[in-house]
Design an enzyme around this catalytic site. Structure first.
Site, PDB file in Angstrom:
ATOM      1  N   PHE A  87     -21.670   1.285  11.724  1.00 43.53           N
ATOM      2  CA  PHE A  87     -22.796   1.010  10.818  1.00 43.53           C
ATOM      3  C   PHE A  87     -23.471  -0.321  11.114  1.00 43.53           C
ATOM      4  O   PHE A  87     -24.585  -0.578  10.676  1.00 43.53           O
ATOM      5  CB  PHE A  87     -22.367   1.126   9.350  1.00 43.53           C
ATOM      6  CG  PHE A  87     -21.715  -0.103   8.774  1.00 43.53           C
ATOM      7  CD1 PHE A  87     -20.362  -0.345   8.960  1.00 43.53           C
ATOM      8  CD2 PHE A  87     -22.450  -1.003   8.025  1.00 43.53           C
ATOM      9  CE1 PHE A  87     -19.761  -1.480   8.415  1.00 43.53           C
ATOM     10  CE2 PHE A  87     -21.860  -2.139   7.461  1.00 43.53           C
ATOM     11  CZ  PHE A  87     -20.512  -2.374   7.670  1.00 43.53           C
ATOM     12  N   CYS A 120     -20.800  -0.119   1.301  1.00 40.09           N
ATOM     13  CA  CYS A 120     -21.084  -0.879   0.073  1.00 40.09           C
ATOM     14  C   CYS A 120     -22.475  -0.695  -0.507  1.00 40.09           C
ATOM     15  O   CYS A 120     -22.613  -0.420  -1.703  1.00 40.09           O
ATOM     16  CB  CYS A 120     -20.851  -2.358   0.344  1.00 40.09           C
ATOM     17  SG  CYS A 120     -19.188  -2.663   0.919  1.00 40.09           S
ATOM     18  N   LYS A 122     -21.670  -9.201  -8.373  1.00 37.12           N
ATOM     19  CA  LYS A 122     -21.327  -8.518  -7.122  1.00 37.12           C
ATOM     20  C   LYS A 122     -22.306  -7.374  -6.847  1.00 37.12           C
ATOM     21  O   LYS A 122     -22.857  -7.249  -5.746  1.00 37.12           O
ATOM     22  CB  LYS A 122     -19.886  -7.982  -7.216  1.00 37.12           C
ATOM     23  CG  LYS A 122     -19.462  -7.081  -6.086  1.00 37.12           C
ATOM     24  CD  LYS A 122     -19.447  -7.809  -4.760  1.00 37.12           C
ATOM     25  CE  LYS A 122     -19.388  -6.831  -3.604  1.00 37.12           C
ATOM     26  NZ  LYS A 122     -19.375  -7.462  -2.305  1.00 37.12           N
ATOM     27  N   ALA A 137     -27.286  -5.357  -4.214  1.00 36.41           N
ATOM     28  CA  ALA A 137     -28.557  -4.679  -4.475  1.00 36.41           C
ATOM     29  C   ALA A 137     -29.724  -5.504  -3.919  1.00 36.41           C
ATOM     30  O   ALA A 137     -30.638  -4.962  -3.290  1.00 36.41           O
ATOM     31  CB  ALA A 137     -28.730  -4.452  -5.979  1.00 36.41           C
ATOM     32  N   VAL A 193      -8.274  -1.901  -4.124  1.00 37.89           N
ATOM     33  CA  VAL A 193      -8.305  -0.496  -3.700  1.00 37.89           C
ATOM     34  C   VAL A 193      -9.760  -0.024  -3.610  1.00 37.89           C
ATOM     35  O   VAL A 193     -10.652  -0.654  -4.157  1.00 37.89           O
ATOM     36  CB  VAL A 193      -7.535   0.401  -4.696  1.00 37.89           C
ATOM     37  CG1 VAL A 193      -6.045   0.155  -4.587  1.00 37.89           C
ATOM     38  CG2 VAL A 193      -8.008   0.172  -6.113  1.00 37.89           C
ATOM     39  N   ASP A 243       0.854  -1.189   0.000  1.00 39.83           N
ATOM     40  CA  ASP A 243       0.000   0.000   0.000  1.00 39.83           C
ATOM     41  C   ASP A 243       0.887   1.234   0.000  1.00 39.83           C
ATOM     42  O   ASP A 243       1.995   1.211   0.534  1.00 39.83           O
ATOM     43  CB  ASP A 243      -0.884   0.000   1.267  1.00 39.83           C
ATOM     44  CG  ASP A 243      -2.099   0.887   1.108  1.00 39.83           C
ATOM     45  OD1 ASP A 243      -3.215   0.339   1.067  1.00 39.83           O
ATOM     46  OD2 ASP A 243      -1.946   2.115   1.027  1.00 39.83           O
ATOM     47  N   ARG A 246     -18.329   4.114   8.118  1.00 41.75           N
ATOM     48  CA  ARG A 246     -18.616   4.662   6.788  1.00 41.75           C
ATOM     49  C   ARG A 246     -20.107   4.522   6.445  1.00 41.75           C
ATOM     50  O   ARG A 246     -20.660   3.447   6.563  1.00 41.75           O
ATOM     51  CB  ARG A 246     -17.752   3.970   5.726  1.00 41.75           C
ATOM     52  CG  ARG A 246     -16.295   4.424   5.808  1.00 41.75           C
ATOM     53  CD  ARG A 246     -15.435   3.678   4.828  1.00 41.75           C
ATOM     54  NE  ARG A 246     -15.370   2.263   5.166  1.00 41.75           N
ATOM     55  CZ  ARG A 246     -14.851   1.329   4.369  1.00 41.75           C
ATOM     56  NH1 ARG A 246     -14.359   1.669   3.197  1.00 41.75           N
ATOM     57  NH2 ARG A 246     -14.809   0.076   4.757  1.00 41.75           N
ATOM     58  N   GLU A 253     -15.565  -9.893  -3.712  1.00 42.49           N
ATOM     59  CA  GLU A 253     -15.561 -10.340  -2.322  1.00 42.49           C
ATOM     60  C   GLU A 253     -16.973 -10.240  -1.754  1.00 42.49           C
ATOM     61  O   GLU A 253     -17.639  -9.241  -1.946  1.00 42.49           O
ATOM     62  CB  GLU A 253     -14.596  -9.460  -1.519  1.00 42.49           C
ATOM     63  CG  GLU A 253     -14.385  -9.914  -0.113  1.00 42.49           C
ATOM     64  CD  GLU A 253     -14.108 -11.413  -0.035  1.00 42.49           C
ATOM     65  OE1 GLU A 253     -13.080 -11.858  -0.573  1.00 42.49           O
ATOM     66  OE2 GLU A 253     -14.932 -12.146   0.540  1.00 42.49           O
ATOM     67  N   PRO A 256     -14.801   4.535  -4.351  1.00 42.23           N
ATOM     68  CA  PRO A 256     -15.934   5.265  -3.767  1.00 42.23           C
ATOM     69  C   PRO A 256     -16.839   5.860  -4.839  1.00 42.23           C
ATOM     70  O   PRO A 256     -16.474   5.910  -6.016  1.00 42.23           O
ATOM     71  CB  PRO A 256     -15.257   6.372  -2.959  1.00 42.23           C
ATOM     72  CG  PRO A 256     -13.923   6.564  -3.616  1.00 42.23           C
ATOM     73  CD  PRO A 256     -13.535   5.235  -4.178  1.00 42.23           C
TER      74      PRO A 256
END
Ligand code: UGA
Length: 460
Positions: free
Chosen positions: A318, A256, A200, A205, A70, A17, A326, A141, A73
């Site tokens: 969350f 997500c 994914k 969804a 990575v 990283d 987040r 993932e 967003p």
């Protein structure tokens, strides 16, 4: 990566990283994320076949398989701002791999990406001047935070998408053979690239849609006298519906769901499928509405004003068992309460106060000294509740179920209100003590009729 290292001692896994502080944290005793069971796995493999490093170029050169993991967003600028994914980091990774690779590599999309990103990745990688070949795989993932270790240990499925060429199929087999060390073969699914990328987004969804469906119905339960826990329990007994992921809440959060649905919506609009886009957009609309509705109910209940009133916020993450904040519903709820000039006493077992203050500074635009006047982060729920007019449970931490509610009641202003945004509190017991309890999807007048726990014994 820690799970791969733990399961495959003969495979070297190096995590690289740009962020030196983050790599240092992964090399220390205080890992940068809280995740039950992760510490043990990292400690067992670190230094043996799991390494954390800032040397990105060596990481690329030494690897046969490179996972691009990575963040992607939601774009905050330009075309697609507010819905499309920001792919800057993914492209930068591809350019770096193309520049320093010293031979054939399998490049795996681990980040969640819009459909057909692999096409762009291929073009960037193939534009390398060294003439090396790359195979691109999609391997999304599916772990959830808080249960990540178990989800990785025994996944429902591992999905690998690749090209229908000889080299694409060999790449799929190479990655499948890594997972096959501990995942039964029948759970390793292989598809084409686009199906994998889209699966994914679709999985998230569909999950988020279930929550918004239940949350939308929770409002109907409140006005009709139905109890959302009873309704979802009954509906979930149908094996076609199933019992999981039907818990009404103050709204879903996390990095997500909203991002991935907005991404799906953007894709649909891109392809001219406005009706499909509008359909999925409603999942996010209902989620926003649910948070607003929760705050309105608090204000209505507390005599239409909360200005100057202390409110104890229990939970800021969350979801439980993570320190991730987040897109937490708590952020929007706290912001709305602050707009009404409430004073907040916030407690979360895992989220540091500096993180809470930063999140709220970001969304309110208040300076640290202004925030200090209206927010205090408390070391335990009892301190948070002392002198408060109301409790608001925003994260379903187990410890909130078994608090000493007598003690809390005595320390609060009267009438003492409790707003259960997760339906985890012992409502009947609390009402017996004297609390005025309001819960999601429970009758507006009397609240819960049957505690959720007692439903377990009910048969068809
Ligand atoms: C989600 C998916 O569940 C994972 O499969 C996926 O891999 C992950 O996103 C990702 O894309 O990285 P995560 O966001 O970590 O995982 O957590 P969830 O358990 O899905 O919870 C998301 C939100 O929904 C939380 O705020 C949770 O409290 C809320 N939720 C969940 C409900 O309000 N009701 C429920 O019944 C379930």
């Amino acid at each position: 990566m820690a799970m791969i290292a733990a399961q495959c001692p003969d495979i070297n896994v190096t995590v690289v990283d740009l962020d030196a502080a983050r790599i240092d944290a992964w090399n220390s005793d205080r890992l940068p994320v809280y995740e039950p069971g992760l510490h043990e796995i990292v400690i067992a493999a670190r230094g043996r076949n799991l390494f954390f490093s800032n040397d990105i170029d060596s990481g690329i050169r030494d690897a046969s398989i490179i996972f691009v993991s990575v963040n992607t967003p939601t774009k905050s600028y330009g075309i697609g701002a507010g819905s499309a994914s920001d792919l800057t980091n993914v492209e930068l990774c591809a350019r770096r791999i193309a520049e320093v690779a010293n031979g054939h590599k399998i490049v795996v999309e681990k980040s969640t990406l819009p459909v057909r990103t692999a096409e762009s990745l291929k073009r960037v990688l193939q534009a390398n001047t060294n003439g090396y070949k790359f195979d691109i795989l999609s391997n999304p993932e599916f772990l959830a935070e808080g249960t990540a270790v178990a989800d990785l240990q025994t996944p429902d499925r591992v999905l690998i998408g690749g090209d229908d060429t000889r080299s694409g199929q060999l790449a799929i087999q190479a990655l499948a053979s890594v997972y096959a060390r501990w995942v039964p073969r029948e759970r390793i699914l292989t598809t084409n690239l686009w199906s994998s990328e889209l699966s994914k987004l679709v999985s998230n969804a569909l999950l988020a849609q279930r929550i918004s469906s239940v949350n939308a119905l929770s409002a109907l339960c409140e006005v009709t006298g139905a109890d959302v826990d009873e309704v979802t329990f009954a509906a979930g007994k149908d094996s076609r519906i199933g019992p999981k992921f039907l818990k009404a809440s103050v709204g879903f959060g996390g990095s997500c769901f909203q991002k991935d649905i907005l991404n799906l919506v953007y894709l649909c609009r891109h392809y001219g499928l406005d009706e499909v886009a509008n359909y999925w957009e409603q999942v996010v609309t209902i989620n926003t509405w649910q948070k607003t509705r929760f705050v309105r109910r608090m204000i209505d209940t507390m005599f239409n004003t909360i200005a100057g009133k202390r409110i104890a916020i229990l939970g800021f993450a969350f979801k439980k068992d993570t320190n991730d904040t987040r897109a937490s519903a708590a952020i929007d709820v706290c912001r709305a309460l602050l707009q009404e000039k409430a004073r907040l006493a916030i407690y979360d077992p895992r989220v540091r106060s500096s993180v809470i203050l930063k999140e709220l500074a970001d969304v309110t635009g208040l300076s640290p000294s202004e925030l200090e006047k209206c927010i205090v982060c408390e070391p335990d729920p009892y301190c948070a509740a002392a002198g408060a007019h109301a409790l608001a449970v925003l994260t379903e931490w187990d410890e909130f179920k078994e608090l000493d509610f007598e003690l809390i009641y005595r320390s609060m202003k009267k009438p003492a209100f409790a707003f259960d945004g997760r339906n985890i509190l012992p409502h009947a017991l609390m009402r017996g003590i004297g609390f005025d309890v309001k819960a999601i999807g429970k009758s507006l007048s009397t609240g819960a009729t049957v505690p959720a726990e007692s439903l377990e014994g009910i048969s068809a």
